[in-house]
Design a protein around this motif. Sequence first.
Motif, PDB file in Angstrom:
ATOM      1  N   PHE B  59       0.897  -1.037   0.072  1.00  0.00           N
ATOM      2  CA  PHE B  59      -0.053   0.013  -0.163  1.00  0.00           C
ATOM      3  C   PHE B  59       0.846   1.261   0.015  1.00  0.00           C
ATOM      4  CE2 PHE B  59      -2.661   3.409   1.817  1.00  0.00           C
ATOM      5  CZ  PHE B  59      -3.959   3.089   1.007  1.00  0.00           C
ATOM      6  N   ASN B  60       1.878   1.314   1.078  1.00  0.00           N
ATOM      7  CA  ASN B  60       2.834   2.500   1.132  1.00  0.00           C
ATOM      8  C   ASN B  60       3.442   2.662  -0.309  1.00  0.00           C
ATOM      9  OD1 ASN B  60       2.391   3.304   3.233  1.00  0.00           O
ATOM     10  ND2 ASN B  60       3.746   2.071   4.472  1.00  0.00           N
ATOM     11  N   ALA B  61       3.925   1.627  -0.928  1.00  0.00           N
ATOM     12  CA  ALA B  61       4.484   1.927  -2.124  1.00  0.00           C
ATOM     13  C   ALA B  61       3.646   2.045  -3.351  1.00  0.00           C
ATOM     14  CB  ALA B  61       5.366   0.588  -2.551  1.00  0.00           C
ATOM     15  N   ARG B  62       2.495   1.442  -3.370  1.00  0.00           N
ATOM     16  CA  ARG B  62       1.584   1.942  -4.629  1.00  0.00           C
ATOM     17  C   ARG B  62       0.333   2.533  -4.537  1.00  0.00           C
ATOM     18  NH1 ARG B  62       2.988  -1.811  -8.722  1.00  0.00           N
ATOM     19  NH2 ARG B  62       1.638  -0.725  -9.860  1.00  0.00           N
ATOM     20  N   CYS B  63      -0.009   2.905  -3.250  1.00  0.00           N
ATOM     21  CA  CYS B  63      -1.389   3.260  -3.233  1.00  0.00           C
ATOM     22  C   CYS B  63      -1.323   4.799  -2.374  1.00  0.00           C
ATOM     23  CB  CYS B  63      -2.318   2.431  -2.496  1.00  0.00           C
ATOM     24  SG  CYS B  63      -2.254   0.737  -3.036  1.00  0.00           S
ATOM     25  N   CYS B  66      -1.890   8.604  -3.730  1.00  0.00           N
ATOM     26  CA  CYS B  66      -3.197   9.222  -3.821  1.00  0.00           C
ATOM     27  C   CYS B  66      -3.960   8.929  -2.466  1.00  0.00           C
ATOM     28  CB  CYS B  66      -3.943   8.665  -5.073  1.00  0.00           C
ATOM     29  SG  CYS B  66      -2.835   8.880  -6.476  1.00  0.00           S
ATOM     30  N   HIS B  67      -4.163   7.915  -1.873  1.00  0.00           N
ATOM     31  CA  HIS B  67      -5.082   7.727  -0.940  1.00  0.00           C
ATOM     32  C   HIS B  67      -4.243   7.880   0.645  1.00  0.00           C
ATOM     33  CE1 HIS B  67      -7.887   5.825  -3.264  1.00  0.00           C
ATOM     34  NE2 HIS B  67      -6.981   5.178  -3.740  1.00  0.00           N
ATOM     35  N   GLY B  68      -3.291   8.381   0.552  1.00  0.00           N
ATOM     36  CA  GLY B  68      -2.536   8.937   1.873  1.00  0.00           C
ATOM     37  C   GLY B  68      -1.870   7.659   2.579  1.00  0.00           C
ATOM     38  N   ASP B  69      -0.769   7.863   3.535  1.00  0.00           N
ATOM     39  CA  ASP B  69       0.074   6.641   4.090  1.00  0.00           C
ATOM     40  C   ASP B  69      -0.901   5.949   5.197  1.00  0.00           C
ATOM     41  OD1 ASP B  69       0.455   9.381   4.641  1.00  0.00           O
ATOM     42  OD2 ASP B  69       2.127   8.870   5.734  1.00  0.00           O
ATOM     43  N   THR B  70      -1.789   6.358   5.681  1.00  0.00           N
ATOM     44  CA  THR B  70      -2.799   5.577   6.329  1.00  0.00           C
ATOM     45  C   THR B  70      -4.375   5.498   5.926  1.00  0.00           C
ATOM     46  OG1 THR B  70      -3.604   7.554   7.679  1.00  0.00           O
ATOM     47  CG2 THR B  70      -1.746   6.424   8.643  1.00  0.00           C
ATOM     48  N   GLY B  71      -4.381   5.548   4.605  1.00  0.00           N
ATOM     49  CA  GLY B  71      -5.509   5.201   3.578  1.00  0.00           C
ATOM     50  C   GLY B  71      -6.572   6.379   3.932  1.00  0.00           C
ATOM     51  N   THR B  74      -6.319  11.875  -0.044  1.00  0.00           N
ATOM     52  CA  THR B  74      -5.535  13.177  -0.110  1.00  0.00           C
ATOM     53  C   THR B  74      -6.449  13.751  -1.235  1.00  0.00           C
ATOM     54  OG1 THR B  74      -4.372  12.428  -2.081  1.00  0.00           O
ATOM     55  CG2 THR B  74      -3.461  11.818   0.184  1.00  0.00           C
ATOM     56  N   ALA B  75      -5.904  15.017  -1.757  1.00  0.00           N
ATOM     57  CA  ALA B  75      -6.562  15.726  -2.732  1.00  0.00           C
ATOM     58  C   ALA B  75      -6.592  14.807  -4.144  1.00  0.00           C
ATOM     59  CB  ALA B  75      -5.894  17.041  -3.273  1.00  0.00           C
ATOM     60  N   LEU B  76      -5.909  13.985  -4.119  1.00  0.00           N
ATOM     61  CA  LEU B  76      -5.730  13.078  -5.403  1.00  0.00           C
ATOM     62  C   LEU B  76      -6.601  11.949  -5.451  1.00  0.00           C
ATOM     63  CD1 LEU B  76      -1.794  12.946  -6.214  1.00  0.00           C
ATOM     64  CD2 LEU B  76      -3.486  14.312  -7.413  1.00  0.00           C
ATOM     65  N   GLY B  77      -6.975  11.315  -4.083  1.00  0.00           N
ATOM     66  CA  GLY B  77      -7.607  10.215  -4.231  1.00  0.00           C
ATOM     67  C   GLY B  77      -8.628  10.264  -2.868  1.00  0.00           C
ATOM     68  N   PRO B  78      -9.516   9.280  -2.792  1.00  0.00           N
ATOM     69  CA  PRO B  78     -10.694   9.346  -1.646  1.00  0.00           C
ATOM     70  C   PRO B  78      -9.849   8.608  -0.472  1.00  0.00           C
ATOM     71  CG  PRO B  78     -11.269   7.952  -3.379  1.00  0.00           C
ATOM     72  CD  PRO B  78     -10.254   8.482  -3.792  1.00  0.00           C
ATOM     73  N   SER B  79     -10.602   8.843   0.638  1.00  0.00           N
ATOM     74  CA  SER B  79     -10.288   8.009   2.002  1.00  0.00           C
ATOM     75  C   SER B  79     -10.845   6.557   1.713  1.00  0.00           C
ATOM     76  CB  SER B  79     -11.087   8.661   3.316  1.00  0.00           C
ATOM     77  OG  SER B  79     -10.996   7.741   4.224  1.00  0.00           O
ATOM     78  N   LEU B  80     -10.103   5.757   2.294  1.00  0.00           N
ATOM     79  CA  LEU B  80     -10.186   4.308   2.292  1.00  0.00           C
ATOM     80  C   LEU B  80     -10.886   3.672   3.431  1.00  0.00           C
ATOM     81  CD1 LEU B  80      -7.582   2.863  -0.222  1.00  0.00           C
ATOM     82  CD2 LEU B  80      -9.725   3.743  -0.721  1.00  0.00           C
ATOM     83  N   VAL B  81     -10.887   4.454   4.523  1.00  0.00           N
ATOM     84  CA  VAL B  81     -11.459   4.115   5.748  1.00  0.00           C
ATOM     85  C   VAL B  81     -13.020   3.589   5.658  1.00  0.00           C
ATOM     86  CG1 VAL B  81     -11.771   4.745   7.960  1.00  0.00           C
ATOM     87  CG2 VAL B  81      -9.620   5.580   6.879  1.00  0.00           C
ATOM     88  N   LEU B 129      -8.713  -1.041   8.069  1.00  0.00           N
ATOM     89  CA  LEU B 129      -8.994   0.358   8.270  1.00  0.00           C
ATOM     90  C   LEU B 129     -10.126   1.078   8.955  1.00  0.00           C
ATOM     91  CD1 LEU B 129      -7.223   1.814   4.932  1.00  0.00           C
ATOM     92  CD2 LEU B 129      -6.171   1.842   7.127  1.00  0.00           C
ATOM     93  N   GLY B 130     -11.088   0.060   8.536  1.00  0.00           N
ATOM     94  CA  GLY B 130     -12.379   0.380   9.278  1.00  0.00           C
ATOM     95  C   GLY B 130     -13.447  -0.651   8.955  1.00  0.00           C
TER      96      GLY B 130
END
Lengths: 457, 265
Positions: B59-63, B66-71, B74-81, B129-130
């Motif tokens: 996840f840290n390397a590829r996601c 955009c999705h932030g280091d804790t998911g 960010t402005a580029l991608g939605p939260s995955l929580v 994550l949730g």
Amino acid sequence: MAAEPMLTWIDERLGLAAWARAGLRKVFPDHWSFLLGEVALFCLVVLVLTGVFLTLFYVPDATSVTYSGPWAPLRGQSVSAAFDSVMRLSFEVRAGLVMRQIHHWAALVFVAAIVVHLLRIFFTGAFRRPREINWLVGIGLLLLALAMGITGYSLPDDLLSGTGLRVIYSVVIAIPFIGPYLAFLVFGGEFPTTEIVSRLFVFHVMLLPALLIGGVLVHLAILVRQKHSQYALAGATEENVVGRAFWPSQVFKSTGLAILTAAVLALLGGLIQINPIWAYGPFDATTVSSPAQPDWYAGWLDGALRLFPPIEITALGITIPSPFIPGVLLPGIAFGVMTLWPFLEAWATGDHAEHQLLDGPRERPLRTAFGVAGLLVFVILTLAGGNDVVALVFAVPVEAMTNILRVAIVAVPLLGFGITYRICRELYDRREATGERRGSVRLRRTAAGGFEEIEPD
Amino acid sequence: MDGPMPRLRLLALALLAAGAVGALLPGAMATGSQSASLRAGSRSSLASDGDVNAGHAVFNARCATCHGDTGQGTALGPSLVGVGAAAADFELRTGRMPFNGSPGTQAVRKPPAFDDATIRNLVAYVAALGTGPAIPEPRLDTTAVSAGQHLFIANCAPCHGATARGGAVGGGALAPPLDAATPVQVAEAMLIGPGEMPVFSSLSETDRNAVVSYVAYLQTQPDPGGVSIGGIGPVPEGFVGWVLGLGLILVVVLVVGRDWRGSRA
């Protein structure tokens, strides 16, 4: 020779020999473009034959029944008896599906052949005096063919055709003053009604075919009475008809064409799926299928509805609902101009003389340009009728597609008019300057590598 | 004079033969077996199958860009929580994620970027994550296809089309064709509503299974009537009618209508 005494017996009573002799010698000009109308005629024959077969099994009844046929995805669902009968026709009646598919393909090709025939008549000026009456009959036949198509499309009572009926109902009630009365009269109440299917059936299998076949006979009788027009080829004048006799030449050509037309329609009906109503399912007033289009010949009407901005005009307390202008006014104007064209052109050019010799399209740049512009309006409206499918194919947003077509519907016909006019003028002037039609030029390559023209012999 | 006649005869024969064959074919197609069993759904991994820590590393390397280091997004991608295992599994297995299109465009199906084990690990990490929907386990049922057809036409066909060939939705979005969607992916999409698609979590599990069964039926059962030309109705039909129907007939018209007396000079 055994037939001769019998023929003599018949002729002694009916006296048809002289009439038949003249008929068999009727002259047909030798040009492929004179066969286009025949293609439409042969499609009509296929439509009547397959249509009679379908009528044997179709049930024009909107009563709800439970589907219990072999098509698993619909088993147990509540469908109309009409839909049920078309499902039975498709999956249980021997050769039913291929008959249904040939009938539907023949309908699409029938109207296409009429349009191509119409274009030939228009661009060669074959509608001019003395043939204005047959032009009017032809426009009537086109309208009847469209009415046949639209009523037939709706008979299976599937979700797609029900969506089409809903659009038609909405356009009819949009007519100012009389709209709601007319819609209730036609549909037997507020949409959806149980009456409409049986009414469409009566129109599709009785009233419209009678008018259509009668009209075709009038169309042909006038043709025989007036004789063919012809291109200004060798030997052709305003006073004669150059070509080949009905027997034997034309009989063989027409028979071959009839058989091959039927073969192409059988090919389509046998190999290519059309209108899979089992996938759409029965009509349900609460559901709409997408993409939803009418058959191609009605696509321009749907396209006009899709392109026209949703403007509702209210003046002096009268509201003109937005579907009225694209749905009623525009087709009315289009068919009005088409119907009156021979008279409009005669009035505009002051040419009231008889014409047996046809024009080349380039010889009448203005008419040709008007025709091309009209055709482009038709093509763009047809594209607009499939705007969601076009958007999907070209991966363009539907909204962008609609806006592009809104610009195109104004710009492209104007551009087409200008370009066509210019090309016709150039071609015509060039021919005028040299004084004769210029054929192909034959070249010979010389030993030195150059080219020289071979003089025509 | 002799030259073109054999060709004409050949053409006529070929057309007649094709017509005759064509007239016989669809009968056979229509009566084809409808009881063939539906393709069984390939079972997808459960969230618990994967290794959360290994997933975190990928996840840290590829996601995370955009999705932030804790998911958290960010402005580029939605939260995955809280999106759940179902969302992660759907997006990764249909290749929609990692996203490589231009910003603001729709993610489309492509071959998955990761192997099965990596996807399990990533799904486990996102699920942790949730709280969100788990990967569904749809059950295919041939007796449910009628119920499925009814639900599909009412809920899915307005965008995906009655034959699930896809369609254009407003705003430049496209409802994809479902020909490659597995039963699990169809069920996942209904639960999570990817992209522009609404969430259909209000449908009961029975209804969801019925829809999944019907989509599988569409994918596997023979389509009667001959070659399907899109299954999206009159647009391709009109095109074929003009080009193939009238086109072939115009060829015939040109051959039949030519001046058989010889060249016109």
